[in-house]
Design a protein around this motif. Sequence first.
Motif, short mmCIF file in Angstrom:
data_model
loop_
_atom_site.label_atom_id
_atom_site.label_comp_id
_atom_site.label_asym_id
_atom_site.label_seq_id
_atom_site.Cartn_x
_atom_site.Cartn_y
_atom_site.Cartn_z
N LYS A 33 0.83 -1.20 0.00
CA LYS A 33 0.00 0.00 0.00
C LYS A 33 0.87 1.26 0.00
N THR A 34 0.43 2.24 -0.78
CA THR A 34 1.18 3.49 -0.87
C THR A 34 0.24 4.69 -0.79
N LYS A 35 0.84 5.86 -0.70
CA LYS A 35 0.11 7.11 -0.80
C LYS A 35 0.71 7.91 -1.96
N LYS A 36 -0.08 8.80 -2.51
CA LYS A 36 0.39 9.59 -3.64
C LYS A 36 0.92 10.92 -3.18
N GLY A 37 2.05 11.36 -3.77
CA GLY A 37 2.67 12.62 -3.42
C GLY A 37 2.82 13.53 -4.63
N PHE A 38 3.16 14.78 -4.34
CA PHE A 38 3.26 15.79 -5.38
C PHE A 38 4.33 16.80 -4.97
N ALA A 39 5.15 17.20 -5.92
CA ALA A 39 6.18 18.20 -5.64
C ALA A 39 6.30 19.13 -6.84
N ARG A 40 6.63 20.39 -6.54
CA ARG A 40 6.77 21.38 -7.62
C ARG A 40 8.02 22.21 -7.37
N SER A 41 8.78 22.43 -8.42
CA SER A 41 10.01 23.20 -8.30
C SER A 41 10.28 23.93 -9.60
N ALA A 42 11.25 24.86 -9.55
CA ALA A 42 11.63 25.62 -10.74
C ALA A 42 13.06 25.28 -11.10
N ARG A 43 13.29 24.83 -12.32
CA ARG A 43 14.62 24.47 -12.78
C ARG A 43 14.88 25.09 -14.15
N GLY A 44 15.94 25.89 -14.22
CA GLY A 44 16.28 26.52 -15.49
C GLY A 44 15.18 27.44 -16.00
N GLY A 45 14.48 28.08 -15.09
CA GLY A 45 13.41 28.99 -15.49
C GLY A 45 12.13 28.30 -15.87
N THR A 46 12.06 26.98 -15.68
CA THR A 46 10.85 26.22 -16.03
C THR A 46 10.29 25.53 -14.79
N ASP A 47 8.99 25.66 -14.59
CA ASP A 47 8.35 24.97 -13.48
C ASP A 47 8.25 23.48 -13.80
N VAL A 48 8.67 22.67 -12.84
CA VAL A 48 8.66 21.22 -13.01
C VAL A 48 7.76 20.59 -11.95
N ILE A 49 6.93 19.66 -12.38
CA ILE A 49 6.01 18.96 -11.47
C ILE A 49 6.43 17.50 -11.40
N GLU A 50 6.46 16.96 -10.17
CA GLU A 50 6.78 15.55 -9.97
C GLU A 50 5.62 14.89 -9.23
N THR A 51 5.12 13.81 -9.78
CA THR A 51 4.11 13.00 -9.08
C THR A 51 4.74 11.66 -8.74
N PHE A 52 4.46 11.19 -7.54
CA PHE A 52 5.09 9.96 -7.08
C PHE A 52 4.22 9.28 -6.05
N HIS A 53 4.60 8.05 -5.69
CA HIS A 53 3.96 7.31 -4.61
C HIS A 53 5.02 6.95 -3.58
N TYR A 54 4.59 6.77 -2.34
CA TYR A 54 5.54 6.43 -1.28
C TYR A 54 4.91 5.44 -0.30
N LEU A 55 5.78 4.72 0.41
CA LEU A 55 5.30 3.70 1.35
C LEU A 55 4.51 4.33 2.49
N LYS A 56 3.39 3.71 2.84
CA LYS A 56 2.62 4.19 3.98
C LYS A 56 3.36 3.95 5.29
N GLU A 57 4.12 2.85 5.32
CA GLU A 57 4.93 2.54 6.49
C GLU A 57 6.41 2.58 6.11
N PHE A 58 7.21 3.27 6.90
CA PHE A 58 8.62 3.43 6.58
C PHE A 58 9.35 2.09 6.54
N GLU A 59 10.20 1.94 5.52
CA GLU A 59 11.04 0.75 5.40
C GLU A 59 12.36 1.17 4.77
#
Length: 297
Positions: free
Chosen positions: A87-113
Amino acid sequence: MRYLFCLFLLSGLSLSLAFAQDEKDKKEEEETVEKPFAPDTSDIFLVDPATQVPLTVNLEAEEEEEKEEKKAKKKKKRKKNVFYNIKTKKGFARSARGGTDVIETFHYLKEFEMPDPYVRDVYWYDTKRKQIRTTHNITKNKALILHGPYKKMTVDNEILEEGIFYKGTKHGRWTKYSKKDILLDKEKYTRGWPRESEITYYDEGKRTKPQEVIPVEYGEKEGYYFYFHPSGRIAVEGEYQEDQKVGIWTEFYDYDRRPKKQIKYTDDPYDDEARPYTMKEWSPEGKVVYEHKKDTR
């Protein structure tokens, strides 16, 4: 009298013509009667080559076989946010690189391992810095271990990179694209190890006791190298870059991860003049028996 005779002849002629027409109509009707349709079965039934007799076909069995094939091809519906039965949860991150906004979508473990300590590149989301990092210095209370599909894109939905993680390591196919949707790179991994890596085992049949792991990428050694004692403890570890040994390589005794020897290689894989040297050696009891002295001149 003559009038009656002519009338009789005309009546007979009319009857003859009517009878002839009836016969003609009946004959045409018989010729136009629809005949039963007999299909050509020569291309439907198989023929016994010895007897030339059509072989029987079990249509019910064929239909059952087709149903089973369809069932086999039909994919099971995957549970939402569950990857490799985790089981995972969905995450989202946004940053600016080289003058361009970049969006990252990812999943991560619900329980740390904790990720595999032998894999060089592990990926986790730093909740304090709010960015994805690839260091081994992971702080449990601020780390989300990536696991599942990952995608990096511009705000205009242009894909820059995509792949899937397995417990913090790259797994399967990974691709990178330019902003013009041109494929820049394509790699394949198996739980963090480049797919080309060479792995040998003490028990080749079961493959549970690794003997040597040689990281290979694009035909060259790239990544962490390991050699194991039969006990499973690490015997040698080091890093390859551009097919060359770099940094510190360490040999270990077969207990307590006690170091035996450290050899220093250049940090620059393109430095042809640098020569490796022994930095330190230890006795089985842990006593330093040799230490390289730096030239202070």
